[in-house]
Every structure is written in structure tokens, then in C-alpha cells.
Design an enzyme around this catalytic site. Structure first.
Site, PDB file in Angstrom:
ATOM      1  N   ASP A 113       0.840  -1.155  -0.013  1.00 33.36           N
ATOM      2  CA  ASP A 113       0.023  -0.035  -0.077  1.00 33.36           C
ATOM      3  C   ASP A 113       0.917   1.150   0.043  1.00 33.36           C
ATOM      4  OD1 ASP A 113      -2.241   1.591  -0.004  1.00 33.36           O
ATOM      5  OD2 ASP A 113      -2.880   0.901   2.175  1.00 33.36           O
ATOM      6  N   GLU A 118       2.708   5.133  -4.131  1.00 33.57           N
ATOM      7  CA  GLU A 118       2.574   6.167  -5.380  1.00 33.57           C
ATOM      8  C   GLU A 118       3.827   6.895  -5.503  1.00 33.57           C
ATOM      9  OE1 GLU A 118      -1.028   4.708  -3.817  1.00 33.57           O
ATOM     10  OE2 GLU A 118       0.234   5.762  -2.711  1.00 33.57           O
ATOM     11  N   ASP A 177      -9.301   3.446  -1.859  1.00 33.29           N
ATOM     12  CA  ASP A 177     -10.037   4.135  -0.576  1.00 33.29           C
ATOM     13  C   ASP A 177     -11.571   4.403  -1.174  1.00 33.29           C
ATOM     14  OD1 ASP A 177      -7.801   3.515   0.873  1.00 33.29           O
ATOM     15  OD2 ASP A 177      -7.353   5.521   1.263  1.00 33.29           O
TER      16      ASP A 177
END
Length: 1154
Positions: free
Chosen positions: A739, A742, A816
């Protein structure tokens, strides 16, 4: 200083000043509930981004006017292949005739002579020359040439006038303001054409080395094979090119033949009033739709890409239209040089244009973002926490509409953007932010100045474009430019952690793939892959029955792959050869995953697991979020909450279950933490902009460093950390979740990393930003393979961030989302968009991550999730518990029924995943992927196909009892619950809308007539327990009373199917008119490995045939002519053949006696 962590229902907050925290004047309790939404002031728009603002809507087009220098054109061998010239007029014949035969090939290899080298092959006239590009991979070019910018006023002259001293030269000397580029054209054997534009290199200048590109990290170069030389025909009426061909001893076509051929292509492209000398044509391939023509227009530079020889069909793609091509070559900001001008050079005094008021670099003073307050931490959305207990307020954005229909955005001064950005006109150019750009309280130093590249692509006769994932919008790309644009902002491709993203937006999200796919009745399927991992904006426009896209990237090069199709299957095979195909996952990964932020401790894990067992509810994987670690130190466990992780995993593993733990890329800066200590000592971290210190950013652990996954050394080291001897408490039953990759940096610009940070090779982060998540994903996947002896166990890794090629490394989810009907509704379009980008193993979290779901929404989401490739339920720690039993018995039964449907179809899912791993064709398909001739289905994204044979229409609105389905009538369709054929009336070449019942117990799913689908019907609690269960084959007879299908079988866990060919494929066929109830033809990869034990455990226990017009008298097994028991239901037209006692891995025929 050790950070403290507090939970405020909706979000974890991090603080680092211990004393300041003790003085906080408020109590942190469960009643402190904050309503969160995306803070748009944290994320830049095009207007707030220098390169996009300067180049969008043609604002800079007067600075760029490119032409190909005819004398510089060179034809090359293209790898190891040879290019031969055609004799006579056969070239013209093959182009202007429909399906003409290629002329005989009898000439020798064409090689350019002299000059420097570009992309490793000889070129000439390159204005200083180019050494071999160390970054490029794949076949060498077929054609190279020089591009020059002949605009009256150029970008380099503009910046020299604005920033220089009047004698400034972009080359560092000689007063040369000519802008010269290298053009290379590569042709692949599958029809793909690659157009690559790079800078001309000049020693001793800022352009002494080529720009960094990521071929090695992204491209599947083993399958990038050049077209055969004998299949390429070169044609031009340009005297200099004809002279080159003649000097090589090649016969030249007559002018009449050349002009006829070029006229034919010009007619197809609707090009008028152009000299035939202004074109070069490269024709290659064989014949029909496997013959392709790449036509280069020299002045102005454009590229036309054709398929076949039908004069009524326009080019699939045209590159360089609209005068929007631009390439900002590297230059010095403040330099001086003599004003001597050589041949072909341009000096600053040649340019006499008033720069206007916008030329000044007049950054406004920005009020301090924090108003002098002391910052002690940051929230996930990037907003600061202050020592006085208050938190930073988000800034509202004021939008104003410009006269051209675009939206100019003015942001509060605290965010740090100026307000008056004029549109380009005859006397004003935007030169602001070229060498330094501010956003909020962050400054991007931009040491290399403006380096943007851009290109416009036109898709003639196509109004349906798809791709550019990931965006929370429709699968079909909507317009962002033109008189009737839908969005005001272009699609943005820049991987970001967007907290609670909004829907129906072009805002950037977690990952991106710069692939556009065109689907058209006239031009078929074609793709354009803009291979550039830097920040990119893309405008989409429709006009006169065609579509346009304008790509604008911050840096990199122009590297365009054109994919000719002609249909979706061919195009995805071509794309798979460029970026790779998905890896076949272990079958457990296709089951149901149960996740929450966070399961508190081992007791909580055991409770959840035992409840699934008690209710006979199938699941395969239980997940642990960040709280399972010791203070957010990845590869560790909280020894109070999880004192016996090995025992816990083994207990779940004994029931066929696996576990997943989260491991993020940010590494806690704690010298007592072994991962950080070793990474620091080995120098594995990304550096600050000066390259002197490790970058320090804020994320869940607090002060964090980030590993440089662009480095093979770092990727290898990271993989070693997954060894069982290093990752204490891990077992073969434990897999991984990546997770925040980015990468997410809470106190960074746009909640990410500064662009001017440096990797270990001193390459700026801006060049590889969109690659970071994929490379982290890759490194983790490789680590899970390495940890097992022989590297023979398939990994499972879920990632949030991605780029082109991520399909090779594992699963992706949409991030999300929220527990809202609107997020359930957008899930299918988003997942289809990812599949358009060849990411097949994808899913949206069931139930929504943020917020609370009710029983109806949870039911509909579980039903939908059962028919998406990645099937996981997940929830935020502030959401109410939502395990399947939390909604009452009635709802639990519905949820379990949905999960059971998923598990029954696992053999089909596994087979479709295998097909995707071989062919590149997506698992979850838009309707047009399977029915490209049905234009009425092009825009549909609320229904889809799993493989080719299951049509799914999720119910996405509350209280729904009916759904409208679009059925293509070329096939018939069967309701999978009733097994009855749908009553559909209409022409076979059309689609028809039908309203069907879809109450709370029903999700509309239909099997395509003409297909055979395998299922396993015995209720088990995990996929592991199903391995030896027998199959039931569902045969849906088509209109012609025929059907076919495949079943793929291997050990479902290891790489033996690749390494040792340990697999089998059963190909089933049914033809009722030919008295064949069902026939099985089996292919075994390695018969020694697929032994009798395996064969005898893959039994077909039942065959269900739908659409049978009449009951047969008997059904017999051909091998021994024995009778097989069956039952026929005349009302449903279904036959059930029971206990035939056959193996799916052996040939057999059941025949009919009528």
C-alpha cells in the site's frame, strides 16, 4: 524522537514533538469524529502546472513547427533482418489494390552510410551526432532522420530572451538556437510501429547524455521482434531519398507508380494539396489486415498509420496533427555565448517577438502556509497538526471559466499559486515557472528547466476511445476539450494517494497506464501506448466523427507505440508483447479475502476465522493491516497483540487458509530497526535534491526514508528481506499487501515525493514517479518467489499503485472507496478501465472502505464482488464491523450464496486467468471486446463479460427489483439460475434491451449460448479443499446447437506449469445435430508429470446441457458403447447426464442415439 500515535475514528494521526503533544488542549476520544473528503487544494490542476498550462489548447503551438530534413533520412536493417526493395510497380499495386499480391523481393540489405549513430544504428546529418542510447531496448530502427523546428520563434529563443543576457545560447556556445531532434521508426513483426523522438546530443552541454528512459524496467523486450526485412517496402518521391536508394543499387519505382501509391494513402487520409515528394511510405507485413502502411509526412511532420488496402478505410491513427507536437530541449537558464552563427544555426537576433508582460519570472510572495504555528505532525491527507492542538484548514478552490470554455483555477494564497495566467496570443507567451515552480509551501527547483514533450493523436472515424486508467469515471473517455467538452480538466496521469476520491472526475488516482484504445466500425480496434512515466495530462476531443487526444508530459521523450489490431484479441496480444502479460496467480488468490483495518490481535483473528467455519462460509485469505507491526516497522509483529504469528498462520493453514500482511515502502527512521539500519549502511535510499542525504518524509511510521526501487541492487536486497530467516514470524502461508506506494508522503507536495529528489543514479524523481509503485510491487513479488527453495511457488501481492507492466506482478485494487451506492456503481466502469489497460487481476473493496454499509448495500456489493477478478471485503477502522454475519441471518445467507457462486465457478475463473496469461486478452471484458461489430455496445460499462462466456449486470441502486440488460443477438443467452434460454427477438447483427427481474436475491448473470463452462458444486470452505472435487460441465447450446469450451488444470500453486510443462487443457465440444453430446480432446504438457493419480482425480461427475430441443433415446460412451444415465426436462429444455465416470484429462466422446 519517538513518535506517538493517536486514533480519531476516521484516521490515524502522527506526531513527533513529544512535549508539544503532551500539551495538546483536547482529548483524543472515540467521539471525536471528523467528516473527511478529498481536499482538492492539495492536488494541482492543469492551470496550476506549468508545462500543462503552457501547452494546453495550443497555447505554445507558434513556438513549434517541425519538419523532417529529407537529406537526413536513412533506411536501416531493423535488427538482424534485411529490408529489400520491390521491383516494378508492385509496391504501388499492393497499396492501391484491394488485397494485391506483394512483389518479389530480390534486393540486398539497405544500410545507411556514414554519420554518427542513433539508437545503435548509423545515421547522418544529426547536427552534432548521437552516441548509442544506453536506455533503449527492442529492435533497432528501420528509419532514422532529423527533425528541425522551423518556427519563426522557438522555445529556446523565448527562454533566452526572458532569462538570458542577450547572448545566451541554448547549446552553451556558438549562438545556436536551432532545435534539432532525432527521429527513429521501429517496425515489429506483429504490425506494431514505434515512433521515438529524442534530443540531438552535443558534448560539453546540458545535452551531452541522452534523457533517462525506462525501457529496461517496463518493456518486455524478449518479445519485441523486428519485422522481417523482406516484408518491408520503402517508397518515396523525394529526390534525396530516391538518390539514396539508387546509390545502394536498388531499382526505383517510376514516378507514376510512386505517386499513385501515395495518392491512394493521401486519399484515405483526406490529405489534399500536398506534393508527393513530401511523403515517405513504409509498407510491411503480408497481406489483407496483416499488411500495414506507415506514411511519414515531412513538412509539417506527421505520421499516418494504415491497415490493409481498402481505399474506403481511413488511417487508424494520425500522430502530429493540429500543430501540437512539442519537445522542449534541455537548455541553460543563465548562460552567455558568442553570436557567431554557422550553417543551419539560428541566433537570438533572428527572433523579433515582443514577450509581453508574462515573460517576467514574477513569483509572488506567498503568505506562510502555517502562519507561524509549530507543526508537530501530519494527517494522511497532508494537512498539518499544530502544537496548540489545532489542525490546518483545507483551502477552497475558486473556479472561473475562461473564454475558451476551459476552467482557470485560482487558489487561496496559502496554497501558493498566482492568479492571472493569460492565454497565449500574438504577443504574450507564458514563461513563468520554467526553472522553479511552487505549489503550496513546496518548491520544485527544476534544475534542468522546461523539458516537456507532447503530441496530438487523431483517431479518424472513431468516437469511442477507452483507457488511460485509473480515473473514477466512465470506461469510455469523455471529452475534455472542444466546444462541447464534458470535463474542464484533462485526464491527469500522476500516481497519488487521494484520500476519499471523488467520482466522475479526471483527477489523478493511485496508478496510471498511458494506453488509449480506439474501437470503431470502420477502423476496427487500434491502440496508442504513450510510453512516458512522467506526469502527463491528456485532453480528449471529438469533432466531425473523429476523436483526438493531446498528450502532454513533463519530461522524458516522445516514445509512441502504435498497435494496429485489427480486433481486441489481436491488439491485446500486441500490447502483451510490449509490456508483458499477467502472471497466473495461485488459485487461492481467486477466492474470497477478508480484510479490515485492523484485526486487533490473535484472538480477533481466531474469532473471525472460527465464525467463517461455523457458518460454512467460504473464504481463502485473512488480512492484517498496519497495526499488526511493532510501531509501523514492517517485517515485524506487535508481540503483545500477535505473540505467536507462526502458530496463527499454521492454524489457519490447516484449514486451507492463507494470511496477508501489509508492507509499505516507507521505512521508519529508527537506528534500532534492522531494516532501516541496513538500508542506511548500504546506501539504498532515495536522496535529497542535492544527492547528499537520504530523503526524510512523513508517513505512517513518522519520519521515514524510501528505498530506490529503480535500482536492481535495491530490488534484490528488498527481495531478500522476505526470507523466512529474516522476516521472523513468516511462513509459506503468508503473503503480502503493498500500500501507499504512489509513493505517499504526508508532508510532501500533493501528499507525495518532491520531483527534484534523486535516485541512486542521480536521476530526478520526476522521471520515474509513475514507476515507483510498480517497481515496489515487482520487488515484493520477486521476494516472495525467492523465499522458497527453487523459487517454484507462485507469489500473491496486492498493490495500490501501478503502471504499464504491473500485470506481471500481481493484483491491483481501486483504493479507498466509500460505502455508498455511487461507489458500487462506479466500481464496474473503473475495473473495466483497468482491464482496458491490460490489468486483469483487479477489484474494488466489497462494502466500501470508508463509512458504514447497510444490509442491502452489502448484499449487492457481495453479489457484484463475486463477479470481479479480485474479491476482497475491507473496511476502515472507524467503520462498524461488517463481516458477513454482522447483518443478521437472512443477509448472511444471501452473502454466503454469492460467495458460493464464486467458488463454484473457480475452475472457469482459473481457466480464463490462464487464457489471459497466454494471450493478453483481459479477464473482465467490456462488451465491445467480445462484440467489436456491435457499435451499440461500445459505451456500455454497467454490464460486462467474464472471459467470453458469462455476461454480468451488477445491481447498483437501492430498492431495485428489475434490471435492463443489453443482449447481443449474434448469440443466444441462458439465465445461469433457471438454465432457461432467454426469449430474445431481433436481427442477429444487433443488440436488444430486455428488462429482467433482479430482486435482492438475484444478480443477473447469463451464460453465452455456444459455450461450455466448468464448475465445482460441492460446498467447501476454501479453494484448497476443492482441489480433488469433481467437475460439472454446463453446456449452453448455441443457435446452431453447438458449443465449445476449455478447462485448464495444473497444481494451482507452483510454477511447474511453466518450468516443467505440468498442465493439461481439456477442450470440450458439443454438436447436437452431429449426435455428439460432448467430446473431450486433451492436451497434456508433460505426460510424465500428469500421471494416473492426477488424471484419475480430475473427474467429471455431471454434465448439464441447456437448450436441448428434444429428448434423445440414449446417450452412450463411444469407447465401450456403454449406456450413460441422463434426465431430460422438457419445460426447461435441459438434460442432466449423471456420473459418466470420465476424467477431464482423458479423451472421450458421449454420443446421442436419437
Amino acid at each position: 524522537m519517538r513518535p506517538l500515535f493517536f486514533t480519531i475514528n476516521t484516521i490515524l494521526f502522527i506526531a513527533f514533538d513529544h512535549a508539544a503533544l503532551l500539551a495538546l488542549p483536547f482529548a483524543v476520544t472515540s467521539s471525536s469524529f471528523l467528516v473527511m473528503a478529498v481536499d482538492r487544494s492539495k492536488f494541482r490542476t492543469c492551470q496550476q502546472t506549468s508545462f500543462c498550462r503552457r501547452h494546453r489548447h495550443g497555447r505554445s503551438k507558434r513556438l513549434y513547427d517541425y519538419r523532417v530534413v529529407g537529406e537526413s533520412v536513412r533506411i536501416h536493417g531493423g535488427g538482424d533482418s534485411a529490408i529489400a526493395a520491390d521491383d516494378g510497380a508492385a509496391i504501388a499495386t499492393s497499396i492501391v489494390s484491394d488485397g494485391g499480391i506483394l512483389s518479389k523481393l530480390s534486393r540486398r540489405l539497405i544500410l545507411g552510410g556514414g554519420g554518427k549513430q542513433h539508437d545503435g544504428v548509423p545515421t547522418a546529418g544529426t547536427g552534432g551526432g548521437v552516441g548509442r542510447d544506453p536506455y533503449v531496448r527492442g529492435p533497432t530502427p528501420i528509419l532514422t532522420a532529423k527533425l528541425v523546428n522551423v518556427a519563426p520563434f522557438t522555445s529556446t529563443a523565448l527562454t533566452a530572451r526572458a532569462y538570458g543576457d542577450g547572448k545566451c545560447a541554448n547549446s552553451g556556445g556558438g549562438g545556436n538556437f536551432a532545435e534539432e531532434l532525432n527521429l527513429a521508426v521501429h517496425l515489429h513483426e506483429d504490425g506494431v510501429a514505434r515512433v521515438r523522438i529524442t534530443e540531438v546530443l552535443e558534448g560539453g552541454t546540458v545535452r551531452s547524455a541522452p534523457r533517462w528512459t525506462s525501457d529496461e524496467l517496463v518493456l518486455n523486450d524478449k518479445e519485441l521482434v523486428s519485422t522481417r526485412g523482406e516484408d518491408v517496402r520503402v517508397m518515396s518521391a523525394n529526390p534525396s531519398i530516391q538518390q539514396q536508394l539508387s546509390s545502394l543499387g536498388l531499382e526505383i519505382l517510376s514516378n507514376e507508380a510512386v505517386e499513385d501509391a501515395i495518392s491512394s494513402l493521401n486519399g484515405r487520409a483526406n490529405v489534399e494539396n500536398q506534393s508527393k515528394e513530401n511523403f515517405i511510405v513504409l509498407s510491411y507485413g503480408q497481406s489483407g489486415e496483416k499488411q500495414w502502411h506507415l506514411m511519414l509526412q515531412l513538412d509539417p511532420f506527421q505520421v499516418y498509420f494504415f491497415r490493409g488496402n481498402d481505399n474506403d478505410v481511413p488511417p487508424m491513427i494520425i500522430a502530429g496533427t493540429g500543430g501540437l507536437t512539442h519537445f522542449e530541449i534541455r537548455r541553460n537558464k543563465n548562460c552567455s555565448g558568442g553570436d557567431e552563427v554557422g550553417i543551419g544555426k539560428r541566433k537570438l537576433s533572428d527572433f523579433d517577438v515582443d514577450l509581453g508582460d508574462d515573460a517576467a519570472d514574477n513569483d509572488e510572495d506567498v503568505e506562510g502556509r502555517h502562519g507561524g504555528k509549530k507543526v508537530v505532525g501530519y494527517w494522511e491527507d497532508g494537512l498539518a497538526i499544530y502544537a496548540d492542538g489545532t489542525r490546518e484548514e483545507r483551502r477552497e478552490i475558486e473556479s472561473t471559466h475562461a473564454d475558451d470554455g476551459t476552467t482557470d483555477v485560482t487558489v487561496d494564497a496559502h496554497v501558493g499559486e498566482t492568479q492571472d495566467q493569460r492565454r497565449l496570443d500574438e504577443e504574450h507567451f507564458d514563461t513563468k515557472d520554467m526553472w522553479e515552480e511552487k505549489f503550496g509551501d513546496h518548491t520544485d527547483s527544476k534544475p534542468h528547466g522546461p523539458m516537456s514533450v507532447g503530441l496530438e493523436l487523431t483517431f479518424p472515424a472513431s468516437t469511442h476511445l477507452f483507457g488511460l486508467p485509473e480515473h473514477a469515471s466512465s470506461t469510455r473517455l469523455k471529452t475534455t476539450a472542444g466546444s462541447e467538452h464534458y470535463y474542464s480538466e484533462p485526464y491527469r496521469l500522476y500516481n497519488l494517494d487521494v484520500f476519499e476520491y471523488e467520482l466522475d472526475e479526471t483527477m489523478a488516482l493511485y496508478g496510471h497506464i498511458p494506453l488509449v484504445v480506439s474501437q470503431s466500425m470502420r477502423t476496427g480496434t487500434a491502440g496508442a501506448f504513450w510510453f512516458n512515466p512522467t506526469e502527463t495530462f491528456v485532453d480528449v476531443e471529438e469533432a466531425a466523427g473523429s476523436s483526438k487526444t493531446h498528450f502532454m508530459s513533463e519530461s522524458g521523450i516522445v516514445d509512441l507505440f502504435l498497435l494496429p489490431g485489427p480486433d481486441p484479441a489481436a491488439m491485446y496480444e500486441q500490447y502483451g508483447r510490449i509490456t508483458g502479460r499477467m502472471s497466473l496467480p495461485p488459485i487461492f488468490a481467486l477466492g474470497y479475502h477478508q480484510c479490515r483495518w485492523n484485526y486487533r490481535d490473535e484472538a480477533d483473528v481466531y474469532h473471525v476465522h472460527s465464525k467463517f467455519e461455523e457458518l460454512d462460509y467460504p473464504y481463502d485469505v485473512l488480512w492484517l493491516d498496519i497495526e499488526h507491526t511493532d510501531g509501523k516497522r514492517y517485517f515485524t509483529w506487535d508481540d503483545k497483540a500477535f505473540p505467536n504469528p507462526v502458530e496463527m498462520q499454521k492454524k489457519l493453514g490447516g484449514h486451507g487458509r492463507r494470511m496477508v500482511t501489509i508492507i509499505d515502502p516507507h521505512i521508519k527512521r529508527d537506528n534500532n530497526y534492522y531494516i532501516h539500519k541496513e538500508a542506511t549502511s548500504l546506501g539504498l535510499y532515495i536522496n535529497d535534491k542535492n544527492g547528499n542525504n537520504d530523503f526524510d518524509g512523513w508517513c505512517w511510521p513518522g519520519s521515514s526514508s524510501y528505498l530506490d526501487f529503480t535500482s536492481e541492487k535495491v530490488r534484490s536486497w528488498w527481495g531478500e528481506q522476505f526470507g523466512y530467516d529474516k522476516y521472523k514470524g513468516s511462513t509459506p502461508e503468508l503473503f503480502t499487501w503493498n500500500d501507499m506506494n504512489e509513493p505517499s508522503v504526508f508532508n510532501g507536495p500533493e501528499v507525495s515525493m518532491q520531483k527534484d529528489l534523486l535516485n541512486l543514479n542521480k536521476i530526478e524523481h520526476r522521471e520515474w514517479h509513475n514507476l515507483y509503485g510498480m517497481l515496489f510491487h515487482r520487488s515484493t513479488s520477486e521476494g516472495l518467489i525467492k523465499r522458497n527453495e527453487g523459487g517454484n511457488v507462485r507469489p500473491f501481492v496486492l498493490s495500490r499503485s501501478f503502471f504499464a507492466g504491473s500485470q506481471r506482478y500481481g493484483a491491483i485494487w481501486t483504493g479507498d472507496n466509500e460505502a455508498k451506492w455511487s461507489h458500487l456503481e462506479i466500481a464496474a466502469p473503473m475495473l473495466l478501465g483497468l482491464n482496458v489497460g491490460a490489468l486483469s487481476f483487479v477489484g474494488a473493496d466489497v462494502g466500501g472502505f470508508f463509512g458504514n454499509t447497510d444490509a442491502e448495500l452489502m448484499t449487492r456489493w457481495m453479489q457484484a464482488g463475486a463477479y470481479q477478478p479480485f474479491f476482497r471485503g475491507h473496511a476502515h477502522h472507524d467503520a462498524k464491523r461488517r463481516e458477513p454475519w454482522m447483518f443478521g441471518d437472512e443477509t448472511m445467507v444471501r452473502l454466503r450464496r454469492a460467495a458460493m457462486a464464486r467458488y463454484a465457478l473457480l475452475p472457469y475463473w482459473y481457466t480464463v486467468f490462464w487464457q489471459a496469461s497466454v494471450t493478453g486478452m483481459p479477464v473482465m471484458r467490456t462488451m465491445w471486446m467480445q462484440y467489436p461489430k456491435f457499435s451499440a455496445l461500445y459505451s456500455i460499462d454497467d454490464q460486462y463479460l467474464i472471459g467470453s462466456d458469462l455476461l454480468v449486470k451488477p445491481v447498483t441502486s437501492p430498492g431495485a427489483t428489475e434490471s435492463v440488460i443489453q443482449f447481443p443477438l449474434s448469440d443466444c443467452w441462458y439465465d445461469i439460475d433457471t438454465m432457461k434460454r432467454m426469449e430474445l427477438i431481433g436481427d442477429a447483427n444487433t443488440a436488444v434491451s430486455l428488462t429482467v427481474e433482479s430482486d435482492i436475491d438475484k444478480i443477473p448473470v447469463y451464460q453465452r449460448g455456444g459455450s461450455i463452462i466448468p464448475r465445482k458444486l460441492r460446498l467447501r470452505r476454501s479453494s484448497h479443499l476443492m482441489v480433488n472435487d469433481p467437475y460439472t460441465l454446463y453446456v449452453a447450446l448455441g443457435k446452431n446447437l453447438k458449443a465449445e469450451g476449455k478447462l485448464y488444470i495444473d497444481d494451482e500453486t507452483t510454477f511447474d506449469h511453466e518450468k516443467r510443462q505440468a498442465f493439461g487443457v481439456a477442450s470440450f465440444h458439443s454438436s447436437w445435430d452431429d449426435n455428439i453430446a460432448i467430446q473431450n480432446s486433451v492436451y497434456i504438457g508433460n505426460g510424465d508429470l500428469m500421471d494416473a493419480k492426477v488424471v484419475n482425480s480430475r473427474i467429471v461427475e455431471r454434465i448439464v446441457v441447456m437448450g436441448v430441443p428434444n429428448e434423445p433415446r440414449e446417450i452412450r460412451l463411444k469407447s465401450d458403447d456403454s449406456h450413460v444415465e441422463f434426465q431430460y426436462d422438457d419445460s426447461s429444455k435441459v438434460i442432466v447426464i449423471r456420473k459418466p465416470g470420465l476424467s477431464a484429462l482423458e479423451d472421450f466422446i458421449l454420443y446421442l442415439v436419437k
